[in-house]
Design a protein around this motif. Structure first.
Motif, PDB file in Angstrom:
ATOM      1  N   SER A  19      44.052  27.540  30.033  1.00  0.00           N
ATOM      2  CA  SER A  19      43.016  28.564  30.109  1.00  0.00           C
ATOM      3  C   SER A  19      42.040  28.460  28.939  1.00  0.00           C
ATOM      4  N   CYS A  50      35.010  34.001  36.399  1.00  0.00           N
ATOM      5  CA  CYS A  50      36.445  34.126  36.653  1.00  0.00           C
ATOM      6  C   CYS A  50      36.881  33.194  37.781  1.00  0.00           C
ATOM      7  N   TYR A  54      39.256  29.778  37.454  1.00  0.00           N
ATOM      8  CA  TYR A  54      40.479  29.627  38.241  1.00  0.00           C
ATOM      9  C   TYR A  54      40.455  28.323  39.030  1.00  0.00           C
ATOM     10  N   ASN A  58      43.146  25.393  38.521  1.00  0.00           N
ATOM     11  CA  ASN A  58      44.027  25.120  39.649  1.00  0.00           C
ATOM     12  C   ASN A  58      44.352  23.627  39.770  1.00  0.00           C
ATOM     13  N   GLN A  69      49.558  32.067  45.963  1.00  0.00           N
ATOM     14  CA  GLN A  69      49.369  33.383  46.562  1.00  0.00           C
ATOM     15  C   GLN A  69      50.690  33.954  47.076  1.00  0.00           C
ATOM     16  N   TRP A  74      51.548  36.256  41.578  1.00  0.00           N
ATOM     17  CA  TRP A  74      50.113  36.174  41.874  1.00  0.00           C
ATOM     18  C   TRP A  74      49.418  37.437  41.396  1.00  0.00           C
ATOM     19  N   GLN A  75      48.463  37.279  40.471  1.00  0.00           N
ATOM     20  CA  GLN A  75      47.786  38.444  39.899  1.00  0.00           C
ATOM     21  C   GLN A  75      46.270  38.339  39.957  1.00  0.00           C
ATOM     22  N   LYS A  76      45.755  37.382  40.668  1.00  0.00           N
ATOM     23  CA  LYS A  76      44.306  37.225  40.740  1.00  0.00           C
ATOM     24  C   LYS A  76      43.712  38.324  41.602  1.00  0.00           C
ATOM     25  N   ARG A  77      42.448  38.625  41.333  1.00  0.00           N
ATOM     26  CA  ARG A  77      41.791  39.739  42.014  1.00  0.00           C
ATOM     27  C   ARG A  77      40.881  39.275  43.144  1.00  0.00           C
ATOM     28  N   TYR A  83      37.852  32.478  47.608  1.00  0.00           N
ATOM     29  CA  TYR A  83      38.060  31.145  47.038  1.00  0.00           C
ATOM     30  C   TYR A  83      37.390  30.069  47.901  1.00  0.00           C
TER      31      TYR A  83
END
Length: 109
Positions: A19, A50, A54, A58, A69, A74-77, A83
């Motif tokens: 990150s 963001c 990601y 990835n 997912q 999985w904590q993505k918004r 995507y």
């Protein structure tokens, strides 16, 4: 292909390291600005920064977007539609984007 995946998973870096490296890359080469000039912008929802961070990170993960997912961590918004729509957006000129990004990287070398 199987061989490449085993190398990726065995040499997997710490998530924070990845990150941090991607954040540095995005800011050093002004990737988001370049993306916007080539049509890579979003009107609402999650920010381009963001989502783009990601997508780049990835590449270094051992599992696919789909498997991430399904994982309980999985904590993505954003959804899979966000995507894939961003990647498949016909208004984004990806060839122009990659060419300009290459030019930016040569300038800074």
């Amino acid at each position: 292909e199987l061989y490449a995946m085993s190398i990726l998973s065995s040499n997997r870096l710490d998530e924070n390291q990845i990150s941090h490296s991607i954040s540095n890359f995005l800011s050093n080469f002004q990737v988001i600005r370049l993306s916007r000039t080539c049509g890579g912008d979003k009107a609402k929802g999650i920010s381009v920064e963001c989502l783009f961070a990601y997508i780049l990170s990835n590449v270094f993960r051992a599992s696919s977007f789909y498997m991430q997912q399904r994982d309980s961590k999985w904590q993505k918004r954003f959804s899979k539609n966000t995507y894939y729509r961003f990647l498949d957006n016909p208004h984004v000129n990806w060839l122009h984007f990659t060419t300009r990004l290459r030019q930016e990287s040569f300038k800074s070398s």
